[in-house]
Scaffold this motif. Structure first.
Motif, short mmCIF file in Angstrom:
data_model
loop_
_atom_site.label_atom_id
_atom_site.label_comp_id
_atom_site.label_asym_id
_atom_site.label_seq_id
_atom_site.Cartn_x
_atom_site.Cartn_y
_atom_site.Cartn_z
N GLN A 1 0.74 -1.19 0.03
CA GLN A 1 -0.26 -0.08 0.11
C GLN A 1 0.96 1.43 0.08
N TYR A 2 2.17 1.10 0.27
CA TYR A 2 3.16 2.38 0.08
C TYR A 2 3.45 2.60 -1.22
N PRO B 1 -0.53 3.08 -3.85
CA PRO B 1 -1.69 3.92 -3.21
C PRO B 1 -3.15 3.26 -3.56
N LYS C 1 -7.90 -0.66 -1.35
CA LYS C 1 -8.58 0.26 -0.48
C LYS C 1 -10.04 -0.20 -0.06
N SER D 1 2.47 14.60 -0.13
CA SER D 1 2.33 13.62 -1.20
C SER D 1 3.57 13.45 -2.14
N LYS E 1 9.55 6.74 -3.08
CA LYS E 1 8.88 5.62 -3.29
C LYS E 1 10.07 4.45 -3.84
N CYS F 1 -2.57 5.68 10.28
CA CYS F 1 -2.13 6.50 8.90
C CYS F 1 -1.53 7.78 9.46
N ILE G 1 1.94 6.78 6.53
CA ILE G 1 1.63 6.84 5.42
C ILE G 1 0.76 8.08 5.03
N SER H 1 -5.23 6.93 -1.08
CA SER H 1 -5.08 5.67 -0.17
C SER H 1 -6.23 5.76 1.05
#
Lengths: 447, 133
Positions: free
Chosen positions: A36-37, A40, A44, A405, A412, B55, B65, B91
């Protein structure tokens, strides 16, 4: 005595088997969290990160707790050469823990929370955990009888058992309005309890490790020595007063931070000294006989050294200001729980399951391959997290910050390395776990 | 050998000091806000029920995250936070909160924001290795 032979399914072994299953599932959740890192939104709709993280953390925390209980349950009987005070209480404790943990993990899957970080489950589920632990305390105290002329590991077990209950209950003080109505008070108490709680389960694991060292060396002089006790009391001092390094940036009282800074984190160093001392007394013949357990003990020593360096660095507030809130903290948590706690616990489990390389080539190969895979990949995993942490620290301190972000996007490539090394490490652990479980189940003669 | 009496002495000293320290902390911390709003407590409950801390961080503590939200209220503003709560992100799921729940969560974030600054750039590093704001 409960542990009569390798072919009996004892309650201690049930605790250990359940803990190994939790470690295996915990790693699967960890892999999904890692994905999930880098992708993204992955899963979900079903398992978003707020579900995956507690599933991972609780599974591995319960791996540590349950395996520690199982190892102490087995070793205490070896130490006293008697059965536990009550095998029935031990069975009831197992049942309570099994049902509670199952309920906790299921509730996470359905997104039912209500607790806080590390104990995210509904507080009602903390009640059976506390009751089960009280049963453990009764069983332990009654089994030990007296503290007169006891070796240091009995004192460590006693300390760990009592402090776990104390800190577990303390971590639920937030239920009272007096504590929960102010965020700073609430967070101070939360991290006071968590910091000491880690120290309490370290006491359980390190105590069992010293028992194993005594057993392998065939010499009990060390566990009664003055230096062993002085190191134990230093460890206890740390458990009680060094927790403030988690909250240097929280606007709580300054004395909490200054005391923690001075006390610093020396508990891992203590274990390193103990292991090194023991290592020197071993004869090569004995070393070979117990090789699987020995290997895990020695590698834990290396991880103690690496994490000690990191812990001391992070305990200086001027440095902590950079590392706090970054993956360097995660590297430390992973390094200690995997590199130290898990490898020590695997050493204990290999001993309790009475595994010996010379008797079985299959187990020899699996453990050996698993051992190298886990250690090499853990090193890459750990180093990558430190690099990610350094880069995030640089971002945190930058006067002109790019958006969060964008920073995450820049990290990444490192997250990919963390994910790949974490997945390979999990494969190594699964190989070890599968061999241990298979070997034990095949040898069971259930009475 | 370490005499039993000495072990008991050291253990008693340490445990007593720990209990005194613990009691002092419990009683000396700012236990209650001057006006502990019901909305703040309701917001805190939602924060825990949704496991936001998995998170997000508060004072650098929590999951990594998502961003640290300690001072998000003053830095980004309630409308900005509300938009995220409404729509979610790549996310973060949209938790389908009611207007009342969103408002309570904002009260909670405002309350955290008023408690202090979490930005590490606002700290001063002293020569002895300590830090202050």
């Amino acid at each position: 005595m409960e542990r009569l032979s390798n072919r009996q399914l004892t309650i201690s072994k049930l605790f250990i088997l359940l803990s190994l299953i939790l470690l295996a599932t915990g790693m699967v959740w960890g892999i999904l969290g890692g994905l999930q890192y880098i992708i993204p939104g992955f899963l979900k709709g079903f398992f978003s990160f707020e579900k995956i993280r507690p599933l991972h953390v609780s599974s591995v925390v319960f791996w540590i707790i349950l395996s520690s209980i199982g190892c102490i349950g087995s070793y205490i009987q070896e130490h006293t050469t008697k059965n536990l005070y009550s095998l029935l209480l031990f069975r009831i404790q197992f049942l309570i823990f099994f049902i509670s943990i199952l309920a906790i993990l299921i509730s996470y899957c359905f997104g039912i929370f209500g607790g806080r970080e590390y104990w995210e489950f509904n507080p009602i589920l903390a009640l059976p955990i506390a009751i089960g632990w009280i049963l453990f305390i009764i069983n332990f105290i009654k089994s030990i009888g007296s503290l007169k002329k006891q070796p240091v590991y009995v004192w460590m077990w006693l300390t760990g058992i009592f402090f776990f209950l104390f800190t577990f209950l303390e971590s639920y003080l937030w239920l009272f309005p007096y504590f929960k109505s102010n965020i700073i008070t609430d967070m101070t108490i939360q991290w006071k309890s968590y910091g000491s709680m880690v120290g309490s389960w370290n006491m359980l694991i390190y105590g069992s490790s010293i028992f194993l060292m005594d057993k392998i060396s065939g010499n009990k002089t060390y566990s009664h020595s003055r230096i062993a006790y002085l190191l134990y009391f230093t460890g206890l001092f740390n458990l009680m007063f060094n927790w403030g390094h988690h909250i240097y940036t929280l606007p709580t009282h300054g004395y909490v931070k200054h005391i923690s800074y001075i006390v610093s984190m020396t508990e891992l160093f203590i274990l390193g000294r103990i292991i090194l001392q023991w290592k020197n007394t071993l004869s090569s013949a004995k070393k070979n006989y117990h090789l699987p357990a020995y290997r895990f003990l020695i590698v834990a020593d290396i991880w103690v050294f690496l994490n000690l360096l990191l812990a001391i660095t992070m305990s200086v507030p001027a440095i902590n200001i950079y590392t706090h809130g970054t993956h360097i903290t995660v590297a430390h948590a992973m390094g200690t729980t995997i590199g130290i706690n898990s490898f020590l616990l695997l050493a204990l489990i290999v001993d309790i399951f009475q595994l010996n390389y010379r008797n079985d080539n299959t187990i020899k190969k699996s453990l050996s391959i698993g051992f190298w895979i886990t250690n090499i990949s853990l090193f890459i995993f750990w180093t990558s997290m430190i690099i990610a942490g350094i880069l995030k620290a640089k971002w945190q301190m930058n006067i002109t910050q790019i958006p969060f972000s964008s920073m995450m996007l820049q990290l990444k490539p490192i997250f990919i390395v963390i994910f790949v090394s974490g997945t390979i490490m999990s494969i190594g652990f699964l190989l070890i776990i599968f061999s241990l479980i298979k070997k034990q189940i095949l040898s069971f003669k259930i009475n | 050998m370490f005499p039993d009496k000495q072990k008991a002495f050291f253990a008693t000293i340490l445990v007593s000091t720990f209990l005194i320290y613990t009691t002092y902390i419990y009683t000396s911390l700012p236990a209650e806000d001057k006006v502990p709003l019901n909305e703040v407590m309701a917001g805190k409950k939602i924060w825990q029920q949704l496991n936001c801390n998995a998170c997000h961080q508060i004072y650098g503590l929590g999951g990594y995250i998502g961003p640290d939200l300690t001072n998000a209220y003053s830095l980004k503003g309630p409308a900005y936070i509300k938009a995220f709560l409404q729509n979610g992100t790549a996310s973060m799921p949209s938790f389908k909160l009611t207007n009342k729940e969103k408002a309570d969560l904002l009260y909670f974030l405002q309350n955290i924001d008023l408690s202090g600054k979490a930005d590490p750039r606002t700290f001063t590093i002293n020569y002895d290795g300590t830090i202050e704001q």
